[in-house]
Scaffold this active site. Sequence first.
Site, PDB file in Angstrom:
ATOM      1  N   SER A  16      57.095  56.838  44.572  1.00 30.28           N
ATOM      2  CA  SER A  16      56.029  55.871  43.925  1.00 30.28           C
ATOM      3  C   SER A  16      55.519  54.759  44.883  1.00 30.28           C
ATOM      4  O   SER A  16      54.547  54.354  45.043  1.00 30.28           O
ATOM      5  CB  SER A  16      56.974  54.879  43.017  1.00 30.28           C
ATOM      6  N   TRP A  17      56.513  54.242  45.937  1.00 33.73           N
ATOM      7  CA  TRP A  17      56.183  53.339  47.020  1.00 33.73           C
ATOM      8  C   TRP A  17      55.087  54.247  47.980  1.00 33.73           C
ATOM      9  O   TRP A  17      54.112  53.772  48.579  1.00 33.73           O
ATOM     10  CB  TRP A  17      57.176  52.687  47.885  1.00 33.73           C
ATOM     11  N   LYS A  51      63.887  51.182  52.211  1.00 38.49           N
ATOM     12  CA  LYS A  51      64.859  50.403  52.324  1.00 38.49           C
ATOM     13  C   LYS A  51      66.416  51.117  52.003  1.00 38.49           C
ATOM     14  O   LYS A  51      66.579  51.697  50.916  1.00 38.49           O
ATOM     15  CB  LYS A  51      64.814  49.336  51.168  1.00 38.49           C
ATOM     16  N   LYS A 100      70.033  44.053  49.438  1.00 37.78           N
ATOM     17  CA  LYS A 100      69.855  43.502  47.976  1.00 37.78           C
ATOM     18  C   LYS A 100      69.818  44.235  46.829  1.00 37.78           C
ATOM     19  O   LYS A 100      69.953  43.984  45.704  1.00 37.78           O
ATOM     20  CB  LYS A 100      68.433  42.851  48.193  1.00 37.78           C
ATOM     21  N   ASP A 107      62.882  39.367  48.208  1.00 39.32           N
ATOM     22  CA  ASP A 107      62.967  40.813  47.529  1.00 39.32           C
ATOM     23  C   ASP A 107      64.264  40.925  46.591  1.00 39.32           C
ATOM     24  O   ASP A 107      64.377  41.538  45.810  1.00 39.32           O
ATOM     25  CB  ASP A 107      63.140  41.749  48.968  1.00 39.32           C
ATOM     26  N   ASN A 152      67.303  49.709  40.513  1.00 43.99           N
ATOM     27  CA  ASN A 152      68.728  49.268  40.723  1.00 43.99           C
ATOM     28  C   ASN A 152      69.237  48.488  39.631  1.00 43.99           C
ATOM     29  O   ASN A 152      70.358  48.668  39.103  1.00 43.99           O
ATOM     30  CB  ASN A 152      68.751  48.665  41.752  1.00 43.99           C
ATOM     31  N   VAL A 167      65.464  58.017  43.094  1.00 39.42           N
ATOM     32  CA  VAL A 167      66.446  57.519  43.995  1.00 39.42           C
ATOM     33  C   VAL A 167      66.852  56.317  43.681  1.00 39.42           C
ATOM     34  O   VAL A 167      65.762  55.380  43.513  1.00 39.42           O
ATOM     35  CB  VAL A 167      66.141  57.820  45.281  1.00 39.42           C
TER      36      VAL A 167
END
Length: 330
Positions: A10-11, A105, A188, A241, A253, A276
Amino acid sequence: MKIAVIGSGSWGCAAAILLANKGYDVYLWSWQQSETDRLNADRENREVLPGKHFPDNIVCSHDMGLCVSGADLVVTVAPSPATRTTARQLSEHVGEGQIIVNLSKGLEDGTLLRLSQVYKEEIPRAEIAVMSGPSHAEEVSIGLPTTNVVAAENSKTAEFIQDIFMSEAFRVYTSGDIIGVELGGALKNVIALCSGISDGIGYGDNTRAALITRGMAEIRRLGVVMGAERETFAGLSGIGDLIVTCTSIHSRNHRVGILLGKGYSLDDALSQIHMVVEGVNTATAAYELSKRYNVDMPIITEAYKVLFEGKNPKQAVADLMTRSRTSECR
C-alpha cells in the site's frame, strides 16, 4: 528524473502515485511476477489500495535491475521481515553512492537492528536515508495533505529527497537524527496495538490518551539511551506518527489490537487484516531492546506478554495501573 520504488504494497503504491503525479518516471518493483502482471492489467493494487489508479508514467516490473539502473533515487518500502532479503537482491544493482531512502518502519528480529542499518550492512556503497511520519497510504494516494520528515547523515542528501517528494499535498521536513526518526516510526506500532486492545476491551478516551502519552515516554527513554535526539520524539516521526497510528481506521496495528481486545487470538486477528502488521513484528525487538539497554518500558513489556505469553489484556492493564508510584518525568 527516474525513481525506483522497491515494494508494491500500500505505501509503495501510494509513494509511486505521489511521485508519478509530480511528473517523474517511476519504476515500481514487485517481488512476484504474478503481482506485476496484476498491477499492469489493473493499473491499481486492488488488494491494498482499491480504486487508486496508477498514472501512465508508472512502469510496473519484476526486473529489479531494470527498475534500479540509472535511478536518481531508490525508494524502498519492503515490510521489515523482508528488509534483509530485499537489500541483498538490491545490492546487485545499486551503484557507488546511489541514494536509497527507506520508507518502511520496523526493527529486524533477532539482530534488533534499525532497518537503515540492515541496508547499510548489505549495501555499504549506497547512501542511506529514511523517511517517516504520519502518512497512511490511503490518504497519500488521493492527495490529502500529509507531512513527513526525511533524515540523512548528509544534509544535502536530505534536502535532495525533500525536493523530490515535496508537493502541494505532501510536505517534507529534514532531520539529521536517523536513529530517532526510525525508532519513533518503529516503536509507535507496538503502542498502537495497545491502543487498539484498549478500544476493543471497551475502555475510553482517557485510557487511549494515557497509552499514547506514556507510550511516547517509553519510546523517548529508549531512543535517547540509543543515541537519538530527545526533540525528535516531539516531532512528526514521534508523537505525530504515534497519534495517527493509535487513532486511525487506516491503522492495521490499531485494528489488530481491537480484535485482540475483543478476545480474538493473535493468529485469528492477523488473518482478518491480510497485510503485514508491523507492531507484532516489532514487539519482540522492542522488548529485547528494553532489556539490552536496561530501560524501563512497562507498556512494551505488557504488550509482549499479551502477544506472546497469552496474558489477559485486562490483567495487563490492571498491572500497569497498580505499578509502584513514580514521577511523571522519569
